[in-house]
Design a protein around this motif. Structure first.
Motif, short mmCIF file in Angstrom:
data_model
loop_
_atom_site.label_atom_id
_atom_site.label_comp_id
_atom_site.label_asym_id
_atom_site.label_seq_id
_atom_site.Cartn_x
_atom_site.Cartn_y
_atom_site.Cartn_z
N GLU A 1 -4.98 -9.39 -6.51
CA GLU A 1 -3.88 -9.34 -7.47
C GLU A 1 -3.99 -8.89 -9.05
O GLU A 1 -3.30 -7.89 -9.45
N LEU A 2 -5.16 -9.08 -9.60
CA LEU A 2 -5.78 -8.73 -10.73
C LEU A 2 -5.83 -7.21 -10.84
O LEU A 2 -5.78 -6.36 -11.74
N LEU A 3 -6.56 -6.63 -9.74
CA LEU A 3 -6.79 -5.24 -9.66
C LEU A 3 -5.49 -4.51 -9.63
O LEU A 3 -5.53 -3.30 -9.73
N TRP A 4 -4.41 -4.88 -9.03
CA TRP A 4 -3.17 -4.40 -9.20
C TRP A 4 -2.70 -4.29 -10.58
O TRP A 4 -2.06 -3.29 -10.82
N ALA A 5 -2.91 -5.24 -11.34
CA ALA A 5 -2.32 -5.21 -12.76
C ALA A 5 -2.98 -5.07 -13.88
O ALA A 5 -2.49 -4.83 -14.82
N PHE A 6 -4.36 -5.02 -13.76
CA PHE A 6 -5.15 -5.09 -15.16
C PHE A 6 -5.24 -3.85 -15.67
O PHE A 6 -5.18 -3.80 -17.00
N ASP A 7 -4.86 -2.74 -15.24
CA ASP A 7 -4.76 -1.47 -15.98
C ASP A 7 -3.45 -0.63 -15.38
O ASP A 7 -3.76 -0.05 -14.37
N PRO A 8 -2.37 -0.74 -16.21
CA PRO A 8 -1.21 0.16 -15.49
C PRO A 8 -1.44 1.61 -15.55
O PRO A 8 -0.77 2.14 -14.84
N ASP A 9 -2.33 2.05 -16.32
CA ASP A 9 -2.56 3.63 -16.07
C ASP A 9 -3.28 3.81 -15.17
O ASP A 9 -3.81 5.38 -14.99
N SER A 10 -3.90 3.23 -14.40
CA SER A 10 -4.76 3.57 -13.60
C SER A 10 -5.01 2.70 -12.21
O SER A 10 -4.68 1.66 -11.87
N PHE A 11 -4.96 3.47 -10.92
CA PHE A 11 -5.21 2.72 -9.79
C PHE A 11 -6.60 2.68 -8.99
O PHE A 11 -7.10 3.81 -9.15
N VAL A 12 -6.70 1.72 -8.67
CA VAL A 12 -8.23 1.55 -8.13
C VAL A 12 -7.99 0.95 -6.57
O VAL A 12 -7.36 -0.18 -6.40
N PRO A 13 -8.09 1.90 -5.73
CA PRO A 13 -7.81 1.48 -4.16
C PRO A 13 -8.69 0.43 -3.67
O PRO A 13 -10.00 0.46 -4.13
N HIS A 14 -8.28 -0.58 -3.49
CA HIS A 14 -8.91 -1.81 -3.11
C HIS A 14 -8.20 -2.70 -1.79
O HIS A 14 -6.86 -2.22 -1.68
N ASN A 15 -8.75 -3.36 -1.10
CA ASN A 15 -8.07 -4.20 -0.31
C ASN A 15 -9.29 -5.50 -0.07
O ASN A 15 -10.14 -5.73 -0.37
N LEU A 16 -8.44 -6.59 0.59
CA LEU A 16 -9.06 -7.57 1.20
C LEU A 16 -9.89 -7.54 2.35
O LEU A 16 -9.34 -6.50 3.25
N VAL A 17 -11.02 -7.64 2.75
CA VAL A 17 -11.66 -7.28 3.91
C VAL A 17 -10.99 -7.72 5.16
O VAL A 17 -10.10 -8.72 5.19
N GLY A 18 -10.82 -6.69 6.25
CA GLY A 18 -10.02 -6.92 7.28
C GLY A 18 -8.78 -6.00 7.02
O GLY A 18 -7.98 -6.15 8.03
N GLU A 19 -8.27 -5.96 5.94
CA GLU A 19 -6.97 -4.96 5.41
C GLU A 19 -7.39 -3.80 5.27
O GLU A 19 -8.50 -3.22 4.96
N GLY A 20 -6.33 -2.75 4.93
CA GLY A 20 -6.54 -1.47 4.43
C GLY A 20 -7.12 -0.55 5.70
O GLY A 20 -7.03 -0.92 6.77
N PRO A 21 -7.69 0.61 5.22
CA PRO A 21 -8.24 1.52 6.28
C PRO A 21 -9.47 0.96 7.01
O PRO A 21 -10.11 0.03 6.69
N GLN A 22 -9.81 1.45 8.14
CA GLN A 22 -10.90 1.10 9.01
C GLN A 22 -12.21 0.84 8.18
O GLN A 22 -12.60 0.00 8.53
#
Length: 151
Positions: A53-74
């Motif tokens: 959740e912090l990675l989604w909200a900590f910097d509104p001007d920049s997106f950091v691609p992230h996921n919990l292990v087991g989610e997201g791309p292969q």
């Protein structure tokens, strides 16, 4: 290759018990911008979700691609978050746990934090000693209140 460990010493003014979590997000974002894959290791599942959740909200001007292990791309996003041992190789570990994980030596760089809270500071001292005992190259970096990036 010898594992390099940096302990970021949080300023005394950062007395919030989780102030270092924000700094961990900043560090993860910096490494992502340098095309480096990061693994953020948390104490438990609840902490992993909070970091997510912090990675989604900590910097509104920049997106950091992230996921919990087991989610997201292969192969996972640039930044993976988990409370379990990693299943894939990444060069950078951001440790947000109270101990040095058993798998730490598979990373070329480890970023850890020394929070202002005395109990957490003592745990960081124990991790520092453990890293030295494992033969890692250990250093410290003192952060200032206004500092927004580390390396």
């Amino acid at each position: 290759m010898q594992t390099q460990v940096i302990f970021n010493i949080m300023p005394d003014e950062a007395d919030d018990q989780h102030a270092h979590w924000h700094q961990a997000c900043v560090v993860a974002a910096d490494h992502y911008r340098n095309n480096q894959r990061v693994y953020i290791y948390t104490q438990n599942q609840a902490d992993a979700h909070q970091i997510d959740e912090l990675l989604w909200a900590f910097d509104p001007d920049s997106f950091v691609p992230h996921n919990l292990v087991g989610e997201g791309p292969q192969n996972g996003s640039a930044v993976e978050i988990s409370w379990q041992a990693p299943t894939s190789r990444r060069p950078i570990l951001i440790n947000l746990t109270s101990t040095v994980p058993d798998f730490a030596s598979q990373f070329s760089h480890i970023i850890d934090f020394v929070p202002a809270d005395e109990t957490l500071k003592q745990q960081a001292r124990e991790r520092f000693k453990a890293c030295r005992q494992w033969g890692f190259n250990v250093d410290t970096k003192t952060l200032s209140v206004k500092q927004s990036s580390t390396g």
